[in-house]
Design a protein around this motif. Structure first.
Motif, PDB file in Angstrom:
ATOM      1  N   ARG A 154       0.787  -1.338   0.229  1.00 45.58           N
ATOM      2  CA  ARG A 154       0.111   0.111  -0.177  1.00 45.58           C
ATOM      3  C   ARG A 154       0.888   1.538   0.018  1.00 45.58           C
ATOM      4  NH1 ARG A 154      -5.873   0.852   3.043  1.00 45.58           N
ATOM      5  NH2 ARG A 154      -6.151   2.899   1.644  1.00 45.58           N
ATOM      6  N   LEU A 155       2.198   0.945   0.291  1.00 42.61           N
ATOM      7  CA  LEU A 155       2.686   2.635   0.852  1.00 42.61           C
ATOM      8  C   LEU A 155       3.034   2.916  -0.578  1.00 42.61           C
ATOM      9  CD1 LEU A 155       4.228   5.030   2.334  1.00 42.61           C
ATOM     10  CD2 LEU A 155       6.370   2.491   2.490  1.00 42.61           C
ATOM     11  N   LEU A 156       3.588   1.585  -1.482  1.00 42.56           N
ATOM     12  CA  LEU A 156       4.168   1.712  -3.151  1.00 42.56           C
ATOM     13  C   LEU A 156       3.379   2.688  -3.459  1.00 42.56           C
ATOM     14  CD1 LEU A 156       6.184   1.924  -4.592  1.00 42.56           C
ATOM     15  CD2 LEU A 156       5.942  -0.189  -5.203  1.00 42.56           C
ATOM     16  N   THR A 157       2.074   1.952  -3.628  1.00 40.01           N
ATOM     17  CA  THR A 157       0.373   2.030  -4.688  1.00 40.01           C
ATOM     18  C   THR A 157       0.647   3.551  -3.980  1.00 40.01           C
ATOM     19  OG1 THR A 157      -0.500   0.967  -2.397  1.00 40.01           O
ATOM     20  CG2 THR A 157      -0.308  -0.017  -4.685  1.00 40.01           C
ATOM     21  N   THR A 158       0.255   4.030  -1.994  1.00 38.20           N
ATOM     22  CA  THR A 158       0.040   5.909  -2.562  1.00 38.20           C
ATOM     23  C   THR A 158       1.132   6.248  -3.237  1.00 38.20           C
ATOM     24  OG1 THR A 158      -0.765   4.453  -0.231  1.00 38.20           O
ATOM     25  CG2 THR A 158      -0.260   6.790  -0.321  1.00 38.20           C
ATOM     26  N   LEU A 159       2.651   5.909  -3.239  1.00 38.07           N
ATOM     27  CA  LEU A 159       4.186   6.576  -3.920  1.00 38.07           C
ATOM     28  C   LEU A 159       3.046   6.536  -5.052  1.00 38.07           C
ATOM     29  CD1 LEU A 159       6.746   5.601  -1.644  1.00 38.07           C
ATOM     30  CD2 LEU A 159       5.937   7.637  -1.237  1.00 38.07           C
ATOM     31  N   LEU A 160       2.365   5.969  -5.326  1.00 40.89           N
ATOM     32  CA  LEU A 160       3.317   5.899  -7.018  1.00 40.89           C
ATOM     33  C   LEU A 160       1.815   6.685  -7.475  1.00 40.89           C
ATOM     34  CD1 LEU A 160       4.238   2.822  -8.416  1.00 40.89           C
ATOM     35  CD2 LEU A 160       5.410   4.893  -8.653  1.00 40.89           C
ATOM     36  N   VAL A 161       0.352   7.182  -7.128  1.00 44.10           N
ATOM     37  CA  VAL A 161      -0.884   7.093  -7.295  1.00 44.10           C
ATOM     38  C   VAL A 161      -0.343   9.055  -7.015  1.00 44.10           C
ATOM     39  CG1 VAL A 161      -3.396   7.809  -7.074  1.00 44.10           C
ATOM     40  CG2 VAL A 161      -1.944   5.799  -5.326  1.00 44.10           C
ATOM     41  N   ILE A 162       0.933   9.833  -6.255  1.00 42.68           N
ATOM     42  CA  ILE A 162       1.029  11.455  -6.428  1.00 42.68           C
ATOM     43  C   ILE A 162       0.862  11.870  -7.899  1.00 42.68           C
ATOM     44  CG2 ILE A 162       2.555  12.935  -5.830  1.00 42.68           C
ATOM     45  CD1 ILE A 162       3.263  11.249  -3.424  1.00 42.68           C
ATOM     46  N   PRO A 163       1.956  10.730  -8.055  1.00 43.69           N
ATOM     47  CA  PRO A 163       1.657  11.845  -9.613  1.00 43.69           C
ATOM     48  C   PRO A 163       0.009  12.111 -11.074  1.00 43.69           C
ATOM     49  CG  PRO A 163       3.422   9.875  -9.933  1.00 43.69           C
ATOM     50  CD  PRO A 163       2.307   9.794  -8.560  1.00 43.69           C
ATOM     51  N   VAL A 164       0.184  10.587 -10.820  1.00 44.05           N
ATOM     52  CA  VAL A 164      -1.222  10.572 -11.018  1.00 44.05           C
ATOM     53  C   VAL A 164      -2.783  11.918 -10.228  1.00 44.05           C
ATOM     54  CG1 VAL A 164      -3.672   9.586 -11.230  1.00 44.05           C
ATOM     55  CG2 VAL A 164      -1.638   8.245 -11.172  1.00 44.05           C
ATOM     56  N   THR A 165      -2.432  11.681  -9.297  1.00 44.90           N
ATOM     57  CA  THR A 165      -3.167  13.384  -8.467  1.00 44.90           C
ATOM     58  C   THR A 165      -2.315  14.769  -8.635  1.00 44.90           C
ATOM     59  OG1 THR A 165      -3.351  11.707  -6.397  1.00 44.90           O
ATOM     60  CG2 THR A 165      -3.988  13.579  -6.359  1.00 44.90           C
ATOM     61  N   LEU A 166      -1.797  14.952  -9.082  1.00 43.69           N
ATOM     62  CA  LEU A 166      -0.974  16.054  -8.921  1.00 43.69           C
ATOM     63  C   LEU A 166      -1.288  16.507 -10.535  1.00 43.69           C
ATOM     64  CD1 LEU A 166       2.726  15.541  -7.688  1.00 43.69           C
ATOM     65  CD2 LEU A 166       0.530  16.544  -6.112  1.00 43.69           C
ATOM     66  N   GLY A 167      -1.194  15.529 -11.524  1.00 37.70           N
ATOM     67  CA  GLY A 167      -1.683  15.884 -13.004  1.00 37.70           C
ATOM     68  C   GLY A 167      -0.618  16.358 -13.667  1.00 37.70           C
ATOM     69  N   THR A 168      -1.252  16.598 -14.976  1.00 41.38           N
ATOM     70  CA  THR A 168       0.654  16.393 -15.904  1.00 41.38           C
ATOM     71  C   THR A 168       1.030  17.963 -15.876  1.00 41.38           C
ATOM     72  OG1 THR A 168      -1.456  17.049 -17.648  1.00 41.38           O
ATOM     73  CG2 THR A 168      -0.196  14.911 -17.984  1.00 41.38           C
ATOM     74  N   VAL A 169      -0.092  18.829 -15.512  1.00 43.31           N
ATOM     75  CA  VAL A 169       0.168  20.290 -15.248  1.00 43.31           C
ATOM     76  C   VAL A 169       1.363  20.297 -14.788  1.00 43.31           C
ATOM     77  CG1 VAL A 169      -0.333  22.534 -15.432  1.00 43.31           C
ATOM     78  CG2 VAL A 169      -2.085  21.403 -16.756  1.00 43.31           C
ATOM     79  N   LEU A 170       0.570  19.954 -13.182  1.00 35.19           N
ATOM     80  CA  LEU A 170       2.488  20.190 -12.059  1.00 35.19           C
ATOM     81  C   LEU A 170       3.253  19.250 -12.588  1.00 35.19           C
ATOM     82  CD1 LEU A 170       1.569  21.034  -9.110  1.00 35.19           C
ATOM     83  CD2 LEU A 170       3.128  19.593  -8.838  1.00 35.19           C
ATOM     84  N   THR A 171       3.551  18.534 -12.844  1.00 36.71           N
ATOM     85  CA  THR A 171       4.234  17.600 -13.505  1.00 36.71           C
ATOM     86  C   THR A 171       5.121  18.409 -14.558  1.00 36.71           C
ATOM     87  OG1 THR A 171       3.529  15.360 -13.095  1.00 36.71           O
ATOM     88  CG2 THR A 171       4.450  15.559 -13.850  1.00 36.71           C
ATOM     89  N   ALA A 172       4.806  18.946 -15.118  1.00 38.76           N
ATOM     90  CA  ALA A 172       5.264  19.784 -16.424  1.00 38.76           C
ATOM     91  C   ALA A 172       6.101  21.400 -15.177  1.00 38.76           C
ATOM     92  CB  ALA A 172       4.357  20.122 -17.118  1.00 38.76           C
ATOM     93  N   GLN A 173       5.531  21.327 -14.983  1.00 35.42           N
ATOM     94  CA  GLN A 173       6.114  22.472 -14.241  1.00 35.42           C
ATOM     95  C   GLN A 173       6.865  22.384 -13.232  1.00 35.42           C
ATOM     96  OE1 GLN A 173       6.213  25.557 -14.254  1.00 35.42           O
ATOM     97  NE2 GLN A 173       7.375  26.480 -12.364  1.00 35.42           N
ATOM     98  N   GLY A 174       7.150  20.986 -12.711  1.00 31.95           N
ATOM     99  CA  GLY A 174       8.023  20.760 -11.950  1.00 31.95           C
ATOM    100  C   GLY A 174       9.937  20.715 -12.755  1.00 31.95           C
ATOM    101  N   MET A 175       9.313  19.510 -14.189  1.00 33.88           N
ATOM    102  CA  MET A 175      10.034  18.459 -14.854  1.00 33.88           C
ATOM    103  C   MET A 175      10.991  20.048 -15.669  1.00 33.88           C
ATOM    104  SD  MET A 175       8.141  15.816 -16.506  1.00 33.88           S
ATOM    105  CE  MET A 175       9.802  15.747 -18.135  1.00 33.88           C
ATOM    106  N   LEU A 176      10.088  21.270 -15.513  1.00 38.98           N
ATOM    107  CA  LEU A 176      11.144  22.271 -16.093  1.00 38.98           C
ATOM    108  C   LEU A 176      11.573  22.885 -14.881  1.00 38.98           C
ATOM    109  CD1 LEU A 176       8.408  24.746 -17.585  1.00 38.98           C
ATOM    110  CD2 LEU A 176      10.246  23.430 -18.617  1.00 38.98           C
ATOM    111  N   ASN A 177      12.105  22.885 -14.110  1.00 40.05           N
ATOM    112  CA  ASN A 177      12.388  23.261 -13.086  1.00 40.05           C
ATOM    113  C   ASN A 177      13.809  21.913 -13.163  1.00 40.05           C
ATOM    114  OD1 ASN A 177      11.309  25.436 -11.881  1.00 40.05           O
ATOM    115  ND2 ASN A 177      10.553  24.196 -10.641  1.00 40.05           N
TER     116      ASN A 177
END
Lengths: 304, 280, 355
Positions: A113-136
């Protein structure tokens, strides 16, 4: 009812129709479905049909196929299909290829469950936040390049954003968890005693995978591929934010958006959206057809 | 799992965990770089910013009219939760309890909006909303977000309702409960955990759903994620730190919802349920 | 070509141990199994019998001790390297393969020539009487047939040892009796050793050459079915073997193992099984050995009785409130006063709680 009517009911037809409906399963409770069905018909089916109709009525005149002809005669526009496929197919394959071995290991883990929880985070954050984080993070001065440079693995920063690689990475970050969770649920559906049985019969790990796990997983992998593929094929925000939206990552969604919202040609925008859906359907149908050649049925070992 | 493992097996295992570790490490890096940047005074070409400050947050608050955006986000989310409960719960109950001709068709109708990506049907949907003068309005944004949420609630609730013994309802009927009483006094309390879980997930999804809001919202009714998209898109107009502080606000909002959601449901279960539902 | 077990003399378990998170799931299992022997591992659920089987199979690593096949140590080998056959509780048939392919899987993994595989599979199918169903999928046949496929699949590779994990527990009562005979027949025919895990004492008694009774991960007794039935070594084994009356008593006199005990107000005679008991003893006797008799030492009132075809089985209670299960050839009525007695040689005496 405490009296038995001696005379037939006054409205026998209506009564019997109601009863007939009830016998077929349409009673008051079934009618609870109606609002939701109407809602989806009005906001999903109707728009889809309207979009189709709209796409056949080009804004700038011409025949009813003018939008489609325009689409397929401009390489800059129809090239977006190729670009999107070049992105979506490898991304989906990579995500699947990563998901299967990891899921096969994780199913034996106690703290799943710990791993699945960690892995849900990017799904929740969504592409827009991921994109901004990736730019940094993946930017030329970001931590990723700095670490590689201080480890002397590279001398110049690697370009990881504002190009094809950027969109590819963002699709893996967003798509892998989704793939993984689906594959994990399929993998856990395979009775572990089947693998034990194969081992007892002398099958080594690779043989167990090839002869037992893979055939039983095939149908699930096909569904996962389809779901992940349609998501990847309609990529939009990351293609704009971490890609090169006017060139190498000009995906079909950008073309559709451009037509509808920047040229205000909803007719053309709908046409492109329909082409997008059509390509998705073709790929999904193809994958499902291939997977139908494999075994489909319960993945349990017990009574079937 | 097995008694012994050779070197190949060990290497394979290490390899698998290395991939997982590498993925999680980079994910952490991506998130941390946003948080660190939002708190930094200026950060250019060094490991960490020169100094730390919180003034980007107040900047973002005033610069992006975040108060208004948050208010819109909450209004949309609240309306979507309410709407999907009103439309979804009864439909899920009917699907769980009744067999009728055409049930497969209805299932297909509900499953399509979930598996077809929003961008594919977003443009036709937006054109319909504009056709009825709802494009760019708050109502339009709510309707667009409600569209995938209703089937989503249905598919989470159907297996949940199916596992409740129908004899409970029969017993209530025997004791003289009418349909409305049955629904209010028996079914709703029994269903509450499932309904709550579904609605919290709807909240998470609505906050994160970009495409449909993006395609239907006007300038005055953007949700947080769309506002974030525009600010990243127009990078250069504002300081990165300001955008990042907004990103952090978005991240915290959705993470809180996620944590609440995970208290109610196991994500793998949801996927498993959705999978089962699709198999119908 | 006939299916027959590979040649070996014996399988030796030497102080086999298995821990689960600090708990001893299996302690100090030492046992030698001869070629052709049928061993039943018998015990209540959670006694460690399945753990023992999985350790033998290589599906669970040992925490200590060793396993030897003749002079070869095998406990460090992977399951696929041991060459044992195994029949799983849920059969674990490969759902995507026909019966033929299921049975041939082990031979295919050994890369035997196709002609040999075909011949052996055909023979195995005949052995379990499923030749006509050979091309069906496991999902298309009944539970009993699946069970037979699972056995055929395990024996076709001619393993020295076949492990069976409660193979009959998913079948209904009638089928279970049929399959019991079938398993014994196949075992005799191919001459392998079989280790058979079960919680059903009837199954163990009727199938096994020797029974190993496990409890809390320890071997409590090893013996032939006759030995276990007639002289269980411990009170808990006795209880498990159908000695339903387990009575606390006080030893009074003892002569050549023959004991006189005080049981409440009554005197009871029996034979000591466990040496070194103190004053506190436990008397164990089967309901069928406790019968109404005019000179019986125990007075009790019938609480309930049920007809079992030939005789009646009932529950009676003494004045001290002690419950006794008994058998009667004549009808008894609740409330009826009885005197109950048992032959001394059928009353087994064990050390009491303090020992």
């Amino acid at each position: 009812m405490d009296t038995i009517p001696l005379i037939a009911p006054a409205t026998p037809d209506r009564d019997s129709l109601k009863r007939r409906l009830e016998r077929a399963g349409f009673d008051a409770i079934t009618l609870l479905l109606l609002p939701a069905v109407l809602f989806v018909v009005v906001l999903f089916v109707y728009p889809a049909l309207y979009g189709f109709w709209l796409s056949l009525h080009p804004m700038n005149g011409g025949g009813w196929l003018a939008n489609y002809i325009a689409f397929f005669s401009d390489p800059y526009v129809y090239g977006t299909i190729i670009t999107t496929l070049e992105l979506a197919v490898p991304v989906t394959l990579v995500n699947l290829a990563l998901s299967v071995p990891i899921a096969l290991r994780v199913r034996h883990m106690r703290h799943q469950r710990l791993l699945t929880t960690l892995l849900v985070i990017p799904v929740t954050l969504g592409t827009v936040l991921t994109a901004q984080g990736m730019l940094n993070y993946f930017g030329p001065l970001g931590w990723f390049n700095r670490v590689l440079m201080s480890l002397h693995l590279i001398h110049m920063p690697v370009r990881l954003v504002h190009n094809f690689t950027g969109v590819f990475l963002s699709q893996i970050i967003g798509g892998f968890p989704f793939c993984f969770m689906l594959v994990l649920s399929y993998v856990t559906g395979i009775d572990p005693s089947l693998e034990n049985a194969a081992a007892m019969l002398g099958a080594r790990a690779a043989q167990r995978f090839r002869h037992i796990i893979l055939p039983l997983l095939a149908a699930g992998l096909a569904i996962t591929f389809c779901l992940a593929f349609v998501q990847a094929f309609s990529v939009f925000p990351s293609a704009v934010l971490v890609g090169a939206p006017s060139g190498p990552t000009r995906v079909i969604a950008i073309a559709a958006f451009h037509a509808a919202y920047e040229e205000y040609d909803y007719s053309m925008g709908s046409a492109i959206a329909i082409i997008m859906g059509f390509v998705q359907i073709i790929v999904v149908a193809l994958v499902m057809w291939i997977s139908s050649l494999f075994y489909r049925g319960p993945a349990g070992g017990g009574k079937g | 799992m097995f008694a012994t493992s050779d070197i190949g097996g060990k290497l394979w295992r290490i390899g698998v965990w290395a991939v997982v570790g590498f993925f999680l490490l980079n994910l952490a890096g991506i998130i941390a770089s946003v948080v660190v940047d939002s708190l930094g005074t200026s950060w250019f070409g060094t490991w960490l910013p020169d100094g730390f400050t919180t003034h980007w947050y107040s900047d973002a608050w005033s610069g992006f009219q975040l108060g208004g955006v948050l208010q819109v986000t909450l209004e949309v989310a609240g309306a979507v939760i309410l709407g999907s409960a009103i439309l979804g719960v009864p439909a899920a109950y009917a699907l769980a309890r009744r067999e009728f001709p055409g049930k497969k068709l209805v299932m297909l109708l509900f499953v399509l909006p979930l598996i077809i990506p929003p961008f594919t049907y977003g443009i036709p949907l937006a054109s319909v909303l504009y056709q009825f003068g709802l494009g760019g309005t708050l109502t339009g944004v709510i309707l667009a977000n409600l569209m995938p949420s209703v089937p989503f609630v249905i598919f989470i609730l159907v297996p949940f309702i199916e596992q409740i013994d129908p004899r409970v309802e029969a017993a209530a009927r025997v004791f003289g409960a009418g349909t409305w009483d049955l629904f209010r006094r028996v079914m709703v309390p029994l269903l509450m955990p499932g309904i709550l879980a579904a609605l919290v997930l709807v909240l998470v999804r609505t906050i994160g759903l970009f495409e449909l809001t993006f395609l239907t919202a006007g300038p005055d009714n953007q949700t947080l994620v769309v506002a974030l998209y525009y600010s990243v898109f127009a990078a250069g107009i504002r300081a990165t730190q300001s955008i990042d502080s907004m990103a952090v606000i978005y991240m915290v909002t959705s993470l809180i919802c996620l944590i609440v959601a995970l208290r109610f449901v196991d994500p793998t279960q949801i996927v498993g349920r959705a999978k089962k539902a699709e198999a119908h | 070509m006939t299916i027959s077990a590979k040649n070996f003399r014996e399988l030796r378990l030497d102080h086999m141990r298995r821990d689960f998170g600090g708990m001893n799931a299996l302690r100090d299992i030492t046992l030698t199994i001869k070629r052709g022997e049928f061993i039943a591992l018998l015990g209540p659920s959670g006694c460690g019998k399945s753990t023992a089987l999985n350790c033998l199979a290589g599906l669970l690593p040992l925490s200590g001790g060793s396993i030897w096949l003749d002079d070869t140590r095998i406990d460090h080998l992977k399951p696929e390297e041991r060459g044992f056959g195994m029949v799983f509780q849920n059969y674990a048939l490969f759902p995507h393969m026909s019966l033929r392919k299921n049975i041939g899987f082990g031979l295919k993994m050994q890369k035997r020539p196709q002609a040999e595989i075909d011949a052996k599979v055909e023979e195995a199918l005949a052995l379990v009487r499923l030749s006509k169903q050979a091309d069906k999928l496991p999902g298309q046949i009944s539970g009993g047939q699946q069970q037979r496929v699972a056995i055929a699949r395990a024996i076709v590779v001619e393993p020295p040892l076949v492990l069976m994990d409660e193979p009959l527990s998913n079948l209904d009562a009638k089928l279970r009796l049929e399959m019991r005979a079938e398993i014994r027949r196949i075992h005799n025919m191919i001459g392998c050793s079989t280790i058979y895990v079960t919680h059903d004492q009837d199954e163990a008694l009727s199938l096994a050459d020797r029974i190993v009774v496990l409890r809390d991960g320890q071997m409590r007794q090893v013996g032939t079915p006759q030995e276990l039935y007639a002289r269980p070594a411990h009170a808990d084994v006795a209880e498990f073997m159908g000695y339903r009356n387990i009575l606390k008593a006080e030893a009074e006199t003892e002569q050549n193992g023959r004991l006189t005990m005080r049981l409440g107000g009554a005197k009871l005679e029996g034979f000591a099984v466990e040496p070194g008991h103190g004053r506190e003893v436990i008397a164990a006797l089967r309901p069928e050995d406790l019968t109404p008799a005019n000179d019986g030492p125990i007075a009790a009132a019938v609480v309930s009785a049920e007809y079992r075809g030939r005789d009646f089985y009932g529950l009676a209670r003494t004045q001290e409130g002690l419950d006794l299960w008994f058998r009667s050839e004549l009808s008894v009525q609740p409330g009826e006063q009885l005197r109950l007695g048992a032959p001394a040689e059928r009353v087994l005496v064990y050390a009491g709680a303090a020992a």
